[in-house]
Design an enzyme around this catalytic site. Structure first.
Site, PDB file in Angstrom:
ATOM      1  N   HIS A 193      -7.960  -0.498   9.646  1.00  0.00           N
ATOM      2  CA  HIS A 193      -7.775   0.317  10.847  1.00  0.00           C
ATOM      3  C   HIS A 193      -7.466  -0.584  12.029  1.00  0.00           C
ATOM      4  O   HIS A 193      -8.153  -1.579  12.266  1.00  0.00           O
ATOM      5  CB  HIS A 193      -9.038   1.137  11.152  1.00  0.00           C
ATOM      6  CG  HIS A 193      -8.957   1.910  12.438  1.00  0.00           C
ATOM      7  ND1 HIS A 193      -9.848   1.746  13.467  1.00  0.00           N
ATOM      8  CD2 HIS A 193      -8.069   2.852  12.855  1.00  0.00           C
ATOM      9  CE1 HIS A 193      -9.533   2.547  14.461  1.00  0.00           C
ATOM     10  NE2 HIS A 193      -8.455   3.232  14.122  1.00  0.00           N
ATOM     11  N   SER A 194      -6.402  -0.258  12.752  1.00  0.00           N
ATOM     12  CA  SER A 194      -6.104  -0.874  14.042  1.00  0.00           C
ATOM     13  C   SER A 194      -5.967  -2.392  13.929  1.00  0.00           C
ATOM     14  O   SER A 194      -5.091  -2.882  13.204  1.00  0.00           O
ATOM     15  CB  SER A 194      -7.197  -0.471  15.048  1.00  0.00           C
ATOM     16  OG  SER A 194      -6.803  -0.768  16.359  1.00  0.00           O
ATOM     17  N   GLN A 195      -6.818  -3.156  14.625  1.00  0.00           N
ATOM     18  CA  GLN A 195      -6.731  -4.613  14.615  1.00  0.00           C
ATOM     19  C   GLN A 195      -6.707  -5.172  13.204  1.00  0.00           C
ATOM     20  O   GLN A 195      -6.014  -6.150  12.924  1.00  0.00           O
ATOM     21  CB  GLN A 195      -7.921  -5.216  15.365  1.00  0.00           C
ATOM     22  CG  GLN A 195      -7.946  -6.740  15.385  1.00  0.00           C
ATOM     23  CD  GLN A 195      -9.352  -7.302  15.478  1.00  0.00           C
ATOM     24  OE1 GLN A 195     -10.323  -6.616  15.195  1.00  0.00           O
ATOM     25  NE2 GLN A 195      -9.461  -8.559  15.869  1.00  0.00           N
ATOM     26  N   HIS A 207      -6.745   7.762  18.094  1.00  0.00           N
ATOM     27  CA  HIS A 207      -6.811   6.529  17.316  1.00  0.00           C
ATOM     28  C   HIS A 207      -8.014   6.464  16.373  1.00  0.00           C
ATOM     29  O   HIS A 207      -7.939   5.884  15.304  1.00  0.00           O
ATOM     30  CB  HIS A 207      -6.830   5.343  18.282  1.00  0.00           C
ATOM     31  CG  HIS A 207      -6.664   4.011  17.641  1.00  0.00           C
ATOM     32  ND1 HIS A 207      -5.639   3.725  16.766  1.00  0.00           N
ATOM     33  CD2 HIS A 207      -7.393   2.862  17.762  1.00  0.00           C
ATOM     34  CE1 HIS A 207      -5.738   2.460  16.378  1.00  0.00           C
ATOM     35  NE2 HIS A 207      -6.794   1.918  16.954  1.00  0.00           N
ATOM     36  N   GLY A 225      -5.338  -4.003  10.724  1.00  0.00           N
ATOM     37  CA  GLY A 225      -4.094  -3.708  10.020  1.00  0.00           C
ATOM     38  C   GLY A 225      -3.367  -4.961   9.582  1.00  0.00           C
ATOM     39  O   GLY A 225      -2.861  -5.034   8.463  1.00  0.00           O
TER      40      GLY A 225
END
Length: 380
Positions: free
Chosen positions: A212-214, A354, A216
């Site tokens: 998830h997010s960072q 998000h 990724g």
């Protein structure tokens, strides 16, 4: 003999008892066994000493959850984003069951980590790099109450966060209290994640990797580093877009190796990030929204170690990622990665931002998008 009033009272008590039992059972979730361990530690001289004393750094906390009945051949490894810890996936800030419980209920073993130097993975003063954190307004404006701030056009569509998403709301306060200082340098984080989670993969074997997010970019790094041990990558709004930050100024260069801060394997090989030749993709660039989309100039180098890993990118309707995730997907596809992009609104799942897995319809996303992908891709 019972009077009619007595019967009514007894029935009422039985109904209340049944309700309480049902509610309690629901909160307990899936019967499982829990274990935790640490992995990836290195020893270094204690800062400021020369007497031979040492401390450990670089280790990660790993939580292993095993349902009473395991029916799936592969476990799911979950890696959280910036400012967060593995608690993201355990339950939601308003007390509902989270994705870890959902996937255990489907028969999966779960591994959840805290990134190095974060949360239950110790940050060592004088050894690890500088940290930063998010203030409450940042969290509200980017994640939980984006419709109130309207920092990007899609933000107005946000409806799925439980509560009002701002300080003083008990659900927000519970969520914000869970945030943690994080390493400032994504390069440092990437190096430490590659080492520690690479060691974890060596120990536990093949996994379904969910980022998830960072985190990724860690999917691309770990898939490149241990391609035989990652059977699919599920990237929830992965950090991007290629080569440059977007939407929120300063729009500075980032991810010099395309989608990663550290080198990954390209063919033909690159001796430095300068060997990659970015060019603008006009159709996916929107200067007014602070987004410049880059791809490689043809002929594009291939991410050869990711070419056999089916990859899913998931994007919410009202997140800032809705502006640029298509650019990330374009870059992956051009580099030969078998990638599928699911924009939640296109499959009838609307109003998410998000932190989609914490939101009111989070389990619908788990079932209709993530589980379906696993069933069609890994378990086919």
């Amino acid at each position: 003999m019972f009077t009619s009033l007595s019967v009514v009272c007894i029935l009422t008590l039985l109904q209340l008892s049944t309700t309480c039992i049902s509610s309690h059972t629901q909160l307990q979730g899936t019967l499982h066994r829990r274990n935790y361990f640490y992995i990836g530690e290195q020893y270094v001289n204690t800062p400021g000493t020369n007497n031979g004393s040492e401390i450990a750094f670089g280790q990660i906390y790993v939580e292993h959850l095993v349902p009473a009945t395991v029916t799936q051949s592969l476990p799911v490894l979950m890696i959280h984003g910036h400012g967060m810890t593995g608690t993201n996936f355990l339950n939601t800030p308003d007390g509902r069951l989270g994705w870890a419980d959902y996937f255990m209920n489907q028969g999966f073993e779960i591994y959840i980590v805290d990134q190095p130097s974060r949360g239950r993975s110790a940050w060592q003063m004088g050894v690890d790099g500088d940290q930063s954190d998010f203030d409450a307004t940042y969290i509200s404006s980017h994640f939980t109450a984006v419709e109130k701030f309207n920092l990007w056009p899609q933000a107005a569509l946000h409806t799925q966060w439980p509560g009002n998403g701002t300080a003083g709301d008990p659900i927000f306060d519970n969520f914000y209290a869970s945030t943690m200082p994080s390493l400032v340098s994504d390069k440092e984080s990437s190096i430490k994640v590659k080492k520690a989670i690479g060691k974890l993969l060596d120990d536990i074997g093949p996994v379904i990797l969910l980022t998830h997010s960072q985190s990724g970019q860690y999917g691309w790094i770990l898939g490149d580093f241990r391609p035989s041990l990652i059977k699919t990558i599920i990237a929830l709004e992965p950090i991007g877009p290629p080569f440059i930050n977007a939407v929120f100024p300063p729009l500075t260069p980032a991810r010099p190796f395309g989608l990663t801060e550290i080198p990954v394997t390209y063919s033909p090989p690159v001796s430095s990030s300068c060997d990659l030749k970015p060019e603008i993709v006009p159709a996916l660039t929107n200067a007014s929204l602070g987004t410049t989309c880059f791809r490689q100039a043809a002929p594009a180098r291939q991410l050869v170690n990711l070419k056999e890993i089916p990859t899913l990118v998931v994007t919410s309707e009202s997140s800032y990622h809705a502006i640029y995730d298509s650019c990330t997907v374009e870059y992956l596809a051009q580099a030969g990665v078998p990638v599928t992009h699911v924009e939640l609104a296109d499959v009838g799942i609307k109003g998410n931002a998000h932190m989609m897995f914490m939101e009111k319809n989070g389990l619908e996303i788990a079932e209709k998008v993530v589980l379906e992908w696993i069933q069609n891709t890994v378990n086919k």
